[in-house]
Design an enzyme around this catalytic site. Structure first.
Site, PDB file in Angstrom:
ATOM      1  N   LYS A  52       0.834  -1.209   0.000  1.00 34.00           N
ATOM      2  CA  LYS A  52       0.000   0.000   0.000  1.00 34.00           C
ATOM      3  C   LYS A  52       0.866   1.256   0.000  1.00 34.00           C
ATOM      4  O   LYS A  52       0.575   2.223  -0.709  1.00 34.00           O
ATOM      5  CB  LYS A  52      -0.944  -0.015   1.197  1.00 34.00           C
ATOM      6  CG  LYS A  52      -2.042  -1.061   1.068  1.00 34.00           C
ATOM      7  CD  LYS A  52      -2.893  -1.139   2.317  1.00 34.00           C
ATOM      8  CE  LYS A  52      -3.942  -2.227   2.194  1.00 34.00           C
ATOM      9  NZ  LYS A  52      -4.785  -2.318   3.409  1.00 34.00           N
ATOM     10  N   ALA A  69      -0.671   1.141   5.789  1.00 31.60           N
ATOM     11  CA  ALA A  69      -0.929   0.284   6.954  1.00 31.60           C
ATOM     12  C   ALA A  69      -1.925  -0.801   6.581  1.00 31.60           C
ATOM     13  O   ALA A  69      -2.682  -0.671   5.619  1.00 31.60           O
ATOM     14  CB  ALA A  69      -1.460   1.116   8.114  1.00 31.60           C
ATOM     15  N   ASP A  70      -1.918  -1.857   7.368  1.00 35.39           N
ATOM     16  CA  ASP A  70      -2.886  -2.929   7.179  1.00 35.39           C
ATOM     17  C   ASP A  70      -3.145  -3.591   8.525  1.00 35.39           C
ATOM     18  O   ASP A  70      -2.279  -3.585   9.404  1.00 35.39           O
ATOM     19  CB  ASP A  70      -2.382  -3.967   6.169  1.00 35.39           C
ATOM     20  CG  ASP A  70      -3.502  -4.873   5.692  1.00 35.39           C
ATOM     21  OD1 ASP A  70      -4.491  -4.348   5.141  1.00 35.39           O
ATOM     22  OD2 ASP A  70      -3.411  -6.100   5.879  1.00 35.39           O
ATOM     23  N   THR A  71      -4.338  -4.148   8.656  1.00 35.56           N
ATOM     24  CA  THR A  71      -4.746  -4.828   9.883  1.00 35.56           C
ATOM     25  C   THR A  71      -5.496  -6.093   9.511  1.00 35.56           C
ATOM     26  O   THR A  71      -6.303  -6.084   8.585  1.00 35.56           O
ATOM     27  CB  THR A  71      -5.660  -3.915  10.729  1.00 35.56           C
ATOM     28  OG1 THR A  71      -4.937  -2.720  11.056  1.00 35.56           O
ATOM     29  CG2 THR A  71      -6.100  -4.595  12.014  1.00 35.56           C
TER      30      THR A  71
END
EC number: 3.6.1.9
Length: 193
Positions: A52, A69-71
């Site tokens: 990203k 960011a990623d979750t």
């Protein structure tokens, strides 16, 4: 230096605002979010954050740094992403009810040809809920755009019995790791006008 947030998440923007970081939002990057075969959940989330940020870097209108960011919510070895619909949301919440799961959040900053990634793993214990109560939560629509189908910072906070780790990581942007990367990239925070 200008900071770009490569995310359409209002929660990530709110968390950056919380630490008074000036930033500009780039359109949410469109990437293939399919986990690779035998890819560990931590590796997957770190890769998504990096991809990203790299896509965002290619879209910067002027030079600067990009934060991606990623979750992901992980139950056992299963990655629970965002639900496709309310039926899938209810199925995810039913799986999580009364159990402990992990929320992995990763953040990547790309700046001046360099990149760095950090992550957190938070253990979240859900209270046990009957299906009828979970259906009421699903009907609120709050979890439709969230990994694991819930938002701890909103109505979904009532689903949680306890957590061990980063609350902001569960929301979607681990602030301790974010500040570490901002310092690494020489990007100021606490910029109160």
């Amino acid at each position: 230096m200008i900071l770009y947030l490569a995310s359409g998440s209002p929660r990530r923007a709110e968390l950056l605002q919380q630490i008074a970081v000036p930033f500009t939002v780039l359109p949410a990057p469109s990437i293939d979010e399919t986990p690779r075969s035998a890819e560990a959940a931590v590796d997957y989330v770190r890769r998504m954050a990096r991809e990203k940020a790299l896509v965002g870097q290619a879209r910067m209108p002027t030079p600067g740094a990009v934060l991606g960011a990623d979750t992901a919510v992980v139950l056992g070895d299963q990655i629970l992403g965002k639900p496709a619909d309310d039926t899938e949301a209810l199925a995810m919440l039913t799986q999580l009810s009364g159990t402990s799961h992990q929320v992995i959040s990763a953040v990547c900053v790309c700046s001046e040809g360099r990149q760095a990634v950090r992550h957190t793993v938070t253990t979240v214990q859900f209270r046990p809920f009957e299906a009828a109560r979970l259906e009421v939560y699903v009907a609120t629509g709050e979890g439709r755009d969230k990994a694991g189908s819930y938002g701890i910072q909103g109505l979904g906070g009532a689903l949680v019995e306890s957590l061990s780790g980063s609350y902001s990581g569960v929301v979607g942007l681990p602030l301790e790791q974010t500040v570490e990367l901002l310092e690494w990239a020489d990007i100021p925070y606490w910029q109160i006008d």
